[in-house]
Design a protein around this motif. Structure first.
Motif, short mmCIF file in Angstrom:
data_model
loop_
_atom_site.label_atom_id
_atom_site.label_comp_id
_atom_site.label_asym_id
_atom_site.label_seq_id
_atom_site.Cartn_x
_atom_site.Cartn_y
_atom_site.Cartn_z
N GLY A 151 36.56 40.29 -15.95
CA GLY A 151 36.51 38.94 -15.51
C GLY A 151 35.41 38.23 -15.06
N VAL A 152 33.98 39.02 -15.53
CA VAL A 152 32.92 38.50 -14.82
C VAL A 152 32.65 37.02 -15.55
N THR A 153 31.99 35.97 -14.86
CA THR A 153 31.81 34.83 -15.42
C THR A 153 30.63 34.69 -16.24
N MET A 154 30.67 34.73 -17.49
CA MET A 154 29.33 34.91 -18.36
C MET A 154 28.86 33.34 -18.80
N ASP A 155 29.44 32.25 -18.12
CA ASP A 155 29.00 30.95 -18.40
C ASP A 155 27.60 30.82 -17.50
N PHE A 156 27.17 31.43 -16.42
CA PHE A 156 26.24 31.40 -15.52
C PHE A 156 25.30 32.78 -15.52
#
Length: 269
Positions: A151-156
């Motif tokens: 679930g790590v947000t990779m957009d940032f």
């Protein structure tokens, strides 16, 4: 702390560089002592306040390699690792919570999990990374890689975050290739190989040690997030609930009568 733990938006991915990786010199728990070159982190006392970050964001599949330098047996549960969207350069170290799990996870865009005890003996190497899908994997020595969280947000941009917790007393952050095993790992993790599901962490473990089942209700707040041993240890050290920071005055072990905590009935292991 909401403004301090806001998601970072001023560090575009295009500016990410692969400068040498070390621990961030300022953003660290109050019990952490860093070496002169910021490659070693040691927790000076107690079992908490050991959070450290990398000095720069990491890229997908970039391996973070830790060597376990020191351990101590008087605690339960140890090293926690993961990733965060917090830019540590914007974090006030005085506002860091005592734990990654569950405090920092609940207060910020952070994803982390415990490293199983059998992988954190003195001299062991721990490798972890995040892929393009936001899955965090861990591998040590000759073990098959396994999923520890997702679930790590990779957009940032994301920074690696480590909690030198409990039985883990000191760690060293190694440069790529600093351990011969990591050279073979670089090629291996680029392939879509299956991973071992047997180590995926269950959802009902104690949120402090991640070893025992949650079986103790804290009063008056009512949270049931700890095992009996960790409830005792937290009472003796901070006497505050890790979830809501409410003062702990009593605990209730499931299927047993509630009773008041006092120094005379604490468990010391």
């Amino acid at each position: 702390m909401g403004s301090i733990f806001s998601q970072e938006t001023e560090y575009p991915k295009s500016k990410m560089t692969l400068e040498p990786l070390c621990f961030h010199s300022e953003a660290k728990g109050k019990q952490i002592l860093l070496s002169d070159c910021y490659s070693k982190a040691e927790r000076m006392s107690t079992f908490l306040d050991g959070i450290v970050f990398t000095n720069r964001p990491v890229k997908p599949y970039e391996i973070i390699t830790l060597r376990i330098l020191k351990t101590e047996d008087r605690w339960i549960g140890g090293l926690r690792v993961g990733f965060t969207c917090l830019n540590p350069s914007n974090v006030n170290p005085c506002s860091l919570p005592p734990f990654i799990c569950p405090d920092l996870i609940h207060q910020s865009p952070t994803w982390a999990a415990v490293v199983p005890d059998r992988f954190i003996k003195t001299g062991d190497f721990v490798h972890f990374w995040v892929n393009n899908s936001g899955e965090v994997f861990l591998k040590t020595n000759e073990e098959k890689k396994f999923l520890i969280c997702d679930g790590v947000t990779m957009d940032f941009p994301v920074w690696a975050v480590i909690d030198v917790y409990g039985t883990t007393k000191a760690v060293e952050l190694l440069a790529p290739g600093g351990n011969p095993f990591s050279l073979g790992l670089l090629t291996e993790i680029s392939m879509d190989e299956p991973y071992d599901f047997s180590f995926c962490l269950p959802k009902e473990e104690c949120l402090v040690c991640w070893c025992h089942t949650r079986n103790t209700r804290l009063l008056p707040c009512g949270h049931t997030i700890l095992c009996y041993c960790c409830a005792n240890r937290i009472f003796s050290d901070t006497a505050t609930c890790p979830m809501c920071r409410c003062e702990i005055k009593k605990f209730h072990i499931q299927n047993k009568s509630p009773h008041r905590i006092s120094p005379d009935n604490l468990l010391h292991q």
